[in-house]
Design an enzyme around this catalytic site. Sequence first.
Site, mmCIF file in Angstrom:
data_model
loop_
_atom_site.group_PDB
_atom_site.id
_atom_site.type_symbol
_atom_site.label_atom_id
_atom_site.label_comp_id
_atom_site.label_asym_id
_atom_site.label_seq_id
_atom_site.Cartn_x
_atom_site.Cartn_y
_atom_site.Cartn_z
ATOM 1 N N GLU A 121 3.615 8.506 7.938
ATOM 2 C CA GLU A 121 3.544 7.652 9.017
ATOM 3 C C GLU A 121 5.074 7.281 9.234
ATOM 4 O O GLU A 121 5.760 7.228 8.775
ATOM 5 C CB GLU A 121 2.699 6.521 8.980
ATOM 6 C CG GLU A 121 3.063 5.371 7.796
ATOM 7 C CD GLU A 121 2.254 4.422 7.782
ATOM 8 O OE1 GLU A 121 2.510 3.127 7.484
ATOM 9 O OE2 GLU A 121 1.008 4.425 7.586
ATOM 10 N N GLN A 175 0.788 -1.112 0.063
ATOM 11 C CA GLN A 175 -0.106 -0.082 0.097
ATOM 12 C C GLN A 175 0.929 1.133 -0.060
ATOM 13 O O GLN A 175 1.990 1.042 0.328
ATOM 14 C CB GLN A 175 -0.873 0.095 1.441
ATOM 15 C CG GLN A 175 -0.091 0.003 2.697
ATOM 16 C CD GLN A 175 -1.100 -0.207 3.741
ATOM 17 O OE1 GLN A 175 -1.233 0.783 4.429
ATOM 18 N NE2 GLN A 175 -1.436 -1.309 4.150
ATOM 19 N N HIS A 193 -0.006 5.859 0.635
ATOM 20 C CA HIS A 193 -0.836 7.052 1.150
ATOM 21 C C HIS A 193 -0.524 8.246 0.322
ATOM 22 O O HIS A 193 0.569 8.498 0.019
ATOM 23 C CB HIS A 193 -0.581 7.105 2.743
ATOM 24 C CG HIS A 193 -0.782 5.700 3.558
ATOM 25 N ND1 HIS A 193 -1.779 4.947 3.592
ATOM 26 C CD2 HIS A 193 0.130 5.278 4.199
ATOM 27 C CE1 HIS A 193 -1.640 3.919 4.394
ATOM 28 N NE2 HIS A 193 -0.298 4.140 4.731
ATOM 29 N N HIS A 222 4.789 0.325 0.644
ATOM 30 C CA HIS A 222 5.364 -0.373 1.690
ATOM 31 C C HIS A 222 4.314 -1.509 2.262
ATOM 32 O O HIS A 222 3.162 -1.596 1.676
ATOM 33 C CB HIS A 222 5.577 0.400 3.038
ATOM 34 C CG HIS A 222 4.397 1.146 3.449
ATOM 35 N ND1 HIS A 222 3.943 2.161 2.864
ATOM 36 C CD2 HIS A 222 3.549 0.851 4.530
ATOM 37 C CE1 HIS A 222 2.886 2.614 3.520
ATOM 38 N NE2 HIS A 222 2.497 1.870 4.485
ATOM 39 N N ARG A 280 -4.314 0.613 -2.254
ATOM 40 C CA ARG A 280 -3.476 -0.850 -2.263
ATOM 41 C C ARG A 280 -3.367 -1.382 -3.556
ATOM 42 O O ARG A 280 -4.089 -1.143 -4.669
ATOM 43 C CB ARG A 280 -4.342 -1.848 -1.604
ATOM 44 C CG ARG A 280 -4.925 -1.445 -0.063
ATOM 45 C CD ARG A 280 -5.842 -2.668 0.685
ATOM 46 N NE ARG A 280 -5.898 -1.937 1.843
ATOM 47 C CZ ARG A 280 -6.826 -1.305 2.399
ATOM 48 N NH1 ARG A 280 -7.971 -0.743 1.378
ATOM 49 N NH2 ARG A 280 -7.245 -0.904 3.782
#
Length: 405
Positions: free
Chosen positions: A135, A98, A100, A264, A283
């Site tokens: 993140e 996935q 982001h 990642h 994804r």
Amino acid sequence: MELLHNAIRPYAWGSRTAISELLGKAVPAPHPEAELWMGAHPGDPSKVVGPDGAERSLLELLAEDPKGQLGEVFATRWGGRLPFLMKVLAAEEALSLQAHPSAEQAASGFAAEEKAGVPMDAATRNYKDPSPKPELICALTEFHALAGFRDPHRSAALLRSLDAPDFAPYAELLAAQPDAQGLRALFTTLITLPQTALDLLLPQVLDACVLHVKERGEFDLECRTVLELGEAYPGDAGVLAALLLNRLVLQPGEAVHLPAGNLHAYLHGTGIEILANSDNVLRCGLTPKHVDVPELLRVLDFTCGDMPVQRGEEVTPGLAVYRTPSSEFELSRLDLTAGVDVRVDDAGPQILLCVRGTVSVLDGAGGELELTRGQSMWLAAADPAVVARSANGEPALVFRATAGA
């Protein structure tokens, strides 16, 4: 300062032991426990435990008193929302491959789906909010992951080392253009292969990986990972895509920052994850969930090379900070030993989580709260600065989540 009661997310890839052990519950848990959420995400907000034991949603407190809870600057900047979400992530199996979106990509993607009338709970919905989701993951145990595109020269060497005749043209595609554009071309080709082509190609690649492992080749760990993924996700194009990513093994205390567009997949282990308070995930494989390859390609960053591993920058004795460019969050680590007090500044809203030992948190005005292993607490912006110390002279470990600088 108040204790928090946090929700556990029971995703299928989670561990039956890690989070239960942290919280002092019976092991094994009756079902997989994947993530312990600490924060004010609408999907599962933490509960703030008052002096009388009554619990209130942190979301409600923020809505009632955004300036007192977040501080005037953060309340204005983030529209009354807590900008970060802190998790304990416990992966027994691999998560999906996935990425982001950035702030601009998230805003435009969310607006497009809203205009198209895609229901918020639709399985095909990509954007649940208009926010980015950078993140950072910090290992509590040895933590295995795929993250970021490997240097293309190294990836070309890996692909060429696999004795799979039908895969050779793909290997040469990258060898002929070992740069970000070559990676984009090869990744796009692999991830969009028809299923009939995948069903012929994947077995050859997996057989080649078996041979590479038997011969103790240079890319042993990478090939073992592909074999594990191939067994768990037969016929999945994400297995081939995994060949192009950095294979990381983080030791406890080590961390990596995953900015927008970073492809990642977490593979195994337990860690502290801190991220922007968003639920936007795109994804491309290793999952039965919705896959939107064109949208993923719109947000992917094909910048390549090694992923920088952080160990935390010590700013005062016992306090180390993991630096990132993300304005939504910052993670700190408090290593507490006998006789060492660590001051926790009143720098906006904060969450403290104890993962080892017992910690006393004192506010200088006679207030004191004790955290045992697995317990967490909320510090509102209006609360004074506190001091953390080992409660019994034994070593203790605390992680602290705050907004970014």
